[in-house]
Design a protein around this motif. Sequence first.
Motif, PDB file in Angstrom:
ATOM      1  N   GLN A 182       0.828  -1.208   0.000  1.00  0.00           N
ATOM      2  CA  GLN A 182       0.000   0.000   0.000  1.00  0.00           C
ATOM      3  C   GLN A 182       0.864   1.261   0.000  1.00  0.00           C
ATOM      4  N   LEU A 185       2.447   1.825  -3.436  1.00  0.00           N
ATOM      5  CA  LEU A 185       1.472   2.346  -4.401  1.00  0.00           C
ATOM      6  C   LEU A 185       1.254   3.835  -4.165  1.00  0.00           C
ATOM      7  N   ASN A 189       1.768   6.953  -6.772  1.00  0.00           N
ATOM      8  CA  ASN A 189       0.775   8.013  -6.964  1.00  0.00           C
ATOM      9  C   ASN A 189       1.405   9.393  -6.773  1.00  0.00           C
ATOM     10  N   VAL A 307      -4.885  -3.408  -4.433  1.00  0.00           N
ATOM     11  CA  VAL A 307      -3.598  -2.724  -4.576  1.00  0.00           C
ATOM     12  C   VAL A 307      -2.622  -3.577  -5.380  1.00  0.00           C
ATOM     13  N   LEU A 311      -0.944  -2.728  -9.041  1.00  0.00           N
ATOM     14  CA  LEU A 311       0.501  -2.771  -9.272  1.00  0.00           C
ATOM     15  C   LEU A 311       0.850  -3.753 -10.385  1.00  0.00           C
ATOM     16  N   TYR A 314      -0.006  -2.043 -13.641  1.00  0.00           N
ATOM     17  CA  TYR A 314       1.020  -1.042 -13.947  1.00  0.00           C
ATOM     18  C   TYR A 314       2.287  -1.720 -14.464  1.00  0.00           C
ATOM     19  N   ASP A 350      -8.200   2.904  -6.628  1.00  0.00           N
ATOM     20  CA  ASP A 350      -6.774   2.634  -6.391  1.00  0.00           C
ATOM     21  C   ASP A 350      -5.927   2.903  -7.633  1.00  0.00           C
ATOM     22  N   CYS A 351      -6.585   2.991  -8.778  1.00  0.00           N
ATOM     23  CA  CYS A 351      -5.868   3.146 -10.049  1.00  0.00           C
ATOM     24  C   CYS A 351      -6.040   4.586 -10.537  1.00  0.00           C
TER      25      CYS A 351
END
Length: 386
Positions: A182, A185, A189, A307, A311, A314, A350-351
Amino acid sequence: MMIFVWPDLLYVSFGMFFFIFLFFVYKNKEQIKTIWVKKDVKNVLKKITISQIVLGGAFFCSVLFLLASFLAPYYLSVYPLEMSLSSNMASSINGLMSPFIAIAAAILTFMAFWVQYNANQRMIDEDRKQQIERQFYEMLKIHNDNVKSFHVERSIPIRLSFREYEPTQLKNLYADGQSYLQIILLEFNYVYEKIKEVMPGEKEKWFSISYDIFYNGAEYTHKLNKINDDTLHFFQSCRNCIWQFSEYEKFTVMGDDIFRGHVAQLNSYYRHLFLIVKTIVRIDDKIMNYSEKRQFLRIVRAQLTSVEQVLLFYNWKSECGWKWEQDIKDGSENHFFTDYRMIHNINPDDCIAFSKQELLDEMNKKNKDYKYEGSSYKDDPLFELF
């Protein structure tokens, strides 16, 4: 004396054949219903195996030869045969019928061996499936251990009061497992928002540079000439002061490691996760069908939080993990995101780098005709939380 000519046996033979046909219809009534009502002949034909074709053909041939054995005395004899006490007639019947019965018996014997062979193959496949299951759960345990191995710990000095002569006290900060993921991430951000502020360009460029900083570190990204000296200096200076600001206090536990990249921690994590999925997907369809594979991969996905799935997306989008989902035009079998829904439970909140529609467009662009369970795409959507 009652006369019983052989053509009468023709009606008996056709009667037997008719009852066999009715039995076949009863045993396959679901498939026949699918063809008759849904007109889905193609789907039914896909379910027909080579074994069923061989056994069906052998059974039909055996019945045909049995019927021929009844008709042989009538059509192959020189004189019409009637039931009498003549031993010559009995010998004639025996000689004419025996070859056909022997051939039918040979075919039935072949069917018995074929059934036994298939039973042995099923036992071998079941043993193989049990081995795969044991291997799967061992790999799943290693995956969970990999997540637990994520660990960072830091001690920072805090002043007990505002008086300069007062001593400071060390505060221990700790993050591991899911809390560690977390935090990193949040780090991505933060990097993404800062890159948007300082660099002109489009979303694809912002994301590519941000992920390079997040995954490989600011210094490595600078060496690739993707960021200038001022941007590098900004991220380096953040390591010494970012913990002072309350809105970024979660980063404090990272200390000097922030913006230095997480490739060392995440690389083995992604490789092992990819190996689990690939192992299940590559299993022969004779041993495990598509629905069974999906069931195993649901167990894997159940271990992944939103999360982790963000990831993972990504990582693929950055092309570091490009093998997760490849272009269907390349003929690749790797469609783990679309066909097997490995990022099915992404929470859009979350994205931050991509919207819901952009996620869907990315997946449809790679594999528009993805596999699904049920009767249509609506029964098995790509994403659950959208």
